[in-house]
Write a protein that holds these residues in place. Structure first.
Motif, PDB file in Angstrom:
ATOM      1  N   VAL A  37       0.834  -1.206   0.000  1.00 31.85           N
ATOM      2  CA  VAL A  37       0.000   0.000   0.000  1.00 31.85           C
ATOM      3  C   VAL A  37       0.869   1.257   0.000  1.00 31.85           C
ATOM      4  N   ASP A  38       1.981   1.225   0.739  1.00 29.55           N
ATOM      5  CA  ASP A  38       2.809   2.414   0.940  1.00 29.55           C
ATOM      6  C   ASP A  38       3.861   2.642  -0.144  1.00 29.55           C
ATOM      7  N   ASP A  40       5.318   2.173  -4.115  1.00 34.45           N
ATOM      8  CA  ASP A  40       5.007   1.907  -5.514  1.00 34.45           C
ATOM      9  C   ASP A  40       5.852   0.720  -5.992  1.00 34.45           C
ATOM     10  N   THR A  47       3.682   5.647  -2.469  1.00 35.14           N
ATOM     11  CA  THR A  47       2.494   5.706  -3.321  1.00 35.14           C
ATOM     12  C   THR A  47       1.778   7.030  -3.062  1.00 35.14           C
ATOM     13  N   ARG A  48       0.882   7.338  -3.942  1.00 34.58           N
ATOM     14  CA  ARG A  48       0.056   8.536  -3.786  1.00 34.58           C
ATOM     15  C   ARG A  48      -0.748   8.468  -2.483  1.00 34.58           C
ATOM     16  N   ASP A  49      -1.308   7.286  -2.181  1.00 33.16           N
ATOM     17  CA  ASP A  49      -2.086   7.123  -0.946  1.00 33.16           C
ATOM     18  C   ASP A  49      -1.230   7.395   0.288  1.00 33.16           C
ATOM     19  N   TYR A  50      -0.005   6.857   0.289  1.00 30.12           N
ATOM     20  CA  TYR A  50       0.879   7.075   1.428  1.00 30.12           C
ATOM     21  C   TYR A  50       1.234   8.562   1.555  1.00 30.12           C
ATOM     22  N   PHE A  52      -0.534  11.213   0.675  1.00 30.25           N
ATOM     23  CA  PHE A  52      -1.639  11.983   1.260  1.00 30.25           C
ATOM     24  C   PHE A  52      -1.897  11.585   2.711  1.00 30.25           C
ATOM     25  N   SER A  53      -1.692  10.323   3.035  1.00 33.31           N
ATOM     26  CA  SER A  53      -1.846   9.879   4.420  1.00 33.31           C
ATOM     27  C   SER A  53      -0.820  10.573   5.322  1.00 33.31           C
ATOM     28  N   CYS A 107       6.539  10.866  -4.129  1.00 34.52           N
ATOM     29  CA  CYS A 107       5.665   9.742  -4.465  1.00 34.52           C
ATOM     30  C   CYS A 107       5.438   9.701  -5.970  1.00 34.52           C
ATOM     31  N   GLU A 167      -3.851  19.400  -0.835  1.00 28.86           N
ATOM     32  CA  GLU A 167      -4.561  19.320  -2.122  1.00 28.86           C
ATOM     33  C   GLU A 167      -4.529  20.660  -2.849  1.00 28.86           C
TER      34      GLU A 167
END
Length: 194
Positions: A37-38, A40, A47-50, A52-53, A107, A167
Protein backbone atom coordinates in the motif's frame (compact mmCIF):
# COMPACT_ATOMS: atom_id res chain seq x y z
CA UNK A 1 -3.09 -34.40 40.21
CA UNK A 2 0.53 -34.28 39.07
CA UNK A 3 -0.32 -36.37 36.00
CA UNK A 4 -3.15 -34.02 34.92
CA UNK A 5 -0.91 -30.96 35.41
CA UNK A 6 1.78 -32.57 33.30
CA UNK A 7 -0.74 -33.40 30.54
CA UNK A 8 -2.06 -29.82 30.63
CA UNK A 9 1.48 -28.44 30.41
CA UNK A 10 2.35 -30.79 27.54
CA UNK A 11 -0.70 -29.58 25.64
CA UNK A 12 -0.28 -25.89 26.52
CA UNK A 13 3.34 -25.48 25.41
CA UNK A 14 2.86 -26.67 21.80
CA UNK A 15 -0.47 -24.84 21.53
CA UNK A 16 1.12 -21.62 22.78
CA UNK A 17 4.02 -22.03 20.35
CA UNK A 18 1.63 -22.67 17.43
CA UNK A 19 -0.46 -19.61 18.32
CA UNK A 20 2.63 -17.41 18.75
CA UNK A 21 4.02 -18.63 15.40
CA UNK A 22 0.71 -17.90 13.63
CA UNK A 23 0.55 -14.42 15.16
CA UNK A 24 4.12 -13.74 14.00
CA UNK A 25 3.25 -14.89 10.47
CA UNK A 26 0.16 -12.65 10.48
CA UNK A 27 2.28 -9.68 11.56
CA UNK A 28 4.75 -10.38 8.74
CA UNK A 29 1.90 -10.61 6.22
CA UNK A 30 0.40 -7.39 7.54
CA UNK A 31 3.79 -5.69 7.12
CA UNK A 32 4.05 -6.98 3.55
CA UNK A 33 0.53 -5.78 2.75
CA UNK A 34 1.26 -2.37 4.26
CA UNK A 35 4.40 -2.21 2.13
CA UNK A 36 2.30 -2.86 -0.98
CA UNK A 37 0.00 0.00 0.00
CA UNK A 38 2.81 2.41 0.94
CA UNK A 39 5.45 1.70 -1.75
CA UNK A 40 5.01 1.91 -5.51
CA UNK A 41 5.92 -1.48 -7.00
CA UNK A 42 7.75 -0.13 -10.05
CA UNK A 43 9.79 2.60 -8.36
CA UNK A 44 9.90 1.67 -4.67
CA UNK A 45 9.05 5.24 -3.70
CA UNK A 46 5.92 6.23 -1.80
CA UNK A 47 2.49 5.71 -3.32
CA UNK A 48 0.06 8.54 -3.79
CA UNK A 49 -2.09 7.12 -0.95
CA UNK A 50 0.88 7.07 1.43
CA UNK A 51 1.82 10.63 0.41
CA UNK A 52 -1.64 11.98 1.26
CA UNK A 53 -1.85 9.88 4.42
CA UNK A 54 1.47 11.25 5.65
CA UNK A 55 0.51 14.81 4.75
CA UNK A 56 -2.90 14.54 6.45
CA UNK A 57 -1.11 13.42 9.63
CA UNK A 58 0.57 16.85 9.63
CA UNK A 59 -2.03 19.21 8.12
CA UNK A 60 -0.27 22.40 9.22
CA UNK A 61 2.99 21.48 7.49
CA UNK A 62 4.75 24.35 5.81
CA UNK A 63 6.89 23.88 2.72
CA UNK A 64 7.05 23.55 -1.03
CA UNK A 65 4.95 21.22 -3.17
CA UNK A 66 6.41 20.09 -6.47
CA UNK A 67 4.78 18.31 -9.37
CA UNK A 68 7.28 16.64 -11.72
CA UNK A 69 6.35 15.22 -15.13
CA UNK A 70 8.63 13.33 -17.52
CA UNK A 71 8.66 15.25 -20.80
CA UNK A 72 7.48 13.52 -23.99
CA UNK A 73 7.06 10.23 -22.17
CA UNK A 74 4.67 8.79 -24.76
CA UNK A 75 7.34 9.18 -27.44
CA UNK A 76 9.83 7.31 -25.21
CA UNK A 77 7.39 4.41 -24.97
CA UNK A 78 6.61 4.59 -28.70
CA UNK A 79 10.28 4.74 -29.73
CA UNK A 80 11.96 2.40 -27.23
CA UNK A 81 9.08 0.31 -25.85
CA UNK A 82 7.28 0.09 -22.54
CA UNK A 83 10.10 -1.69 -20.70
CA UNK A 84 12.35 1.23 -21.57
CA UNK A 85 9.62 3.56 -20.33
CA UNK A 86 9.54 1.63 -17.05
CA UNK A 87 13.30 2.04 -16.73
CA UNK A 88 12.99 5.78 -17.31
CA UNK A 89 10.30 6.06 -14.60
CA UNK A 90 12.46 4.04 -12.16
CA UNK A 91 15.59 6.10 -12.84
CA UNK A 92 13.79 9.43 -12.49
CA UNK A 93 12.17 8.24 -9.24
CA UNK A 94 15.55 7.11 -7.91
CA UNK A 95 17.14 10.45 -8.81
CA UNK A 96 14.36 12.43 -7.14
CA UNK A 97 14.39 10.30 -3.97
CA UNK A 98 18.18 10.33 -3.67
CA UNK A 99 18.38 14.12 -3.80
CA UNK A 100 15.90 15.23 -1.18
CA UNK A 101 16.20 15.27 2.59
CA UNK A 102 14.92 12.39 4.76
CA UNK A 103 12.03 14.55 6.08
CA UNK A 104 10.87 15.35 2.54
CA UNK A 105 8.66 12.97 0.61
CA UNK A 106 8.41 11.90 -3.03
CA UNK A 107 5.66 9.74 -4.46
CA UNK A 108 4.63 8.39 -7.81
CA UNK A 109 1.54 10.48 -8.37
CA UNK A 110 0.40 8.66 -11.48
CA UNK A 111 1.95 7.29 -14.65
CA UNK A 112 5.07 9.35 -15.31
CA UNK A 113 4.20 12.05 -12.79
CA UNK A 114 5.64 12.55 -9.31
CA UNK A 115 4.68 14.73 -6.34
CA UNK A 116 7.17 15.98 -3.76
CA UNK A 117 6.80 17.88 -0.53
CA UNK A 118 9.85 19.73 0.73
CA UNK A 119 9.22 20.31 4.45
CA UNK A 120 9.94 23.77 5.83
CA UNK A 121 11.34 25.15 2.58
CA UNK A 122 10.62 28.69 1.47
CA UNK A 123 9.85 29.36 -2.18
CA UNK A 124 13.43 30.36 -3.08
CA UNK A 125 14.82 27.19 -1.47
CA UNK A 126 12.17 25.08 -3.18
CA UNK A 127 12.98 26.62 -6.54
CA UNK A 128 16.66 25.85 -5.99
CA UNK A 129 15.92 22.20 -5.12
CA UNK A 130 13.52 21.86 -8.06
CA UNK A 131 16.07 23.27 -10.50
CA UNK A 132 18.76 20.99 -9.12
CA UNK A 133 16.47 17.96 -9.58
CA UNK A 134 15.59 19.05 -13.11
CA UNK A 135 19.27 19.40 -14.01
CA UNK A 136 20.17 16.04 -12.46
CA UNK A 137 17.51 14.31 -14.57
CA UNK A 138 18.64 16.15 -17.70
CA UNK A 139 22.23 15.01 -17.06
CA UNK A 140 21.21 11.35 -16.77
CA UNK A 141 22.40 9.16 -19.59
CA UNK A 142 20.07 6.20 -19.77
CA UNK A 143 21.32 3.26 -21.75
CA UNK A 144 18.60 0.83 -22.75
CA UNK A 145 19.72 -2.14 -24.86
CA UNK A 146 22.55 -0.10 -26.36
CA UNK A 147 20.41 2.94 -27.10
CA UNK A 148 20.80 6.22 -25.20
CA UNK A 149 17.54 7.74 -23.99
CA UNK A 150 17.58 11.48 -23.29
CA UNK A 151 15.23 12.40 -20.46
CA UNK A 152 14.02 15.76 -19.20
CA UNK A 153 11.32 16.78 -16.77
CA UNK A 154 9.08 19.76 -16.30
CA UNK A 155 8.43 20.91 -12.74
CA UNK A 156 5.69 23.02 -11.24
CA UNK A 157 5.95 24.29 -7.71
CA UNK A 158 3.91 26.07 -5.09
CA UNK A 159 4.38 27.21 -1.54
CA UNK A 160 2.13 25.42 0.97
CA UNK A 161 1.18 27.72 3.79
CA UNK A 162 0.29 26.21 7.16
CA UNK A 163 -3.37 27.13 6.74
CA UNK A 164 -3.92 25.57 3.33
CA UNK A 165 -4.39 21.92 2.45
CA UNK A 166 -1.89 19.81 0.57
CA UNK A 167 -4.56 19.32 -2.12
CA UNK A 168 -4.66 23.08 -2.71
CA UNK A 169 -0.87 23.27 -2.91
CA UNK A 170 -0.75 20.32 -5.34
CA UNK A 171 -3.41 21.95 -7.55
CA UNK A 172 -1.35 25.17 -7.65
CA UNK A 173 1.82 23.21 -8.44
CA UNK A 174 -0.06 21.33 -11.16
CA UNK A 175 -1.13 24.60 -12.80
CA UNK A 176 2.51 25.75 -12.72
CA UNK A 177 3.57 22.37 -14.17
CA UNK A 178 1.27 22.82 -17.16
CA UNK A 179 2.67 26.31 -17.69
CA UNK A 180 6.17 24.77 -17.73
CA UNK A 181 5.10 22.10 -20.24
CA UNK A 182 3.25 24.57 -22.46
CA UNK A 183 6.20 26.97 -22.26
CA UNK A 184 8.61 24.53 -23.89
CA UNK A 185 9.23 21.80 -21.25
CA UNK A 186 12.45 21.04 -19.36
CA UNK A 187 11.93 23.95 -16.99
CA UNK A 188 10.71 24.82 -13.52
CA UNK A 189 7.89 27.29 -12.93
CA UNK A 190 6.44 28.26 -9.58
CA UNK A 191 2.85 29.24 -8.93
CA UNK A 192 2.15 32.93 -8.62
CA UNK A 193 -0.59 32.14 -6.07
CA UNK A 194 0.23 32.28 -2.37
Amino acid sequence: MFKSSLIALCCAVPTTWILWNEMRKNEELLGELQGLVDRDRLTDIATRDYFFSRMSANPDAYGVSLMVDIDNFKSINDTFGHFAGDKVIREVATTLAANIRPDDIVCRFGGEEFALFLHQHHQDEGLEVAESLRQLVEAMSLNYEGQIIEVTVSIGGSLKQRIETIETAIKEADVALYRAKNGGRNQTIFSTVG
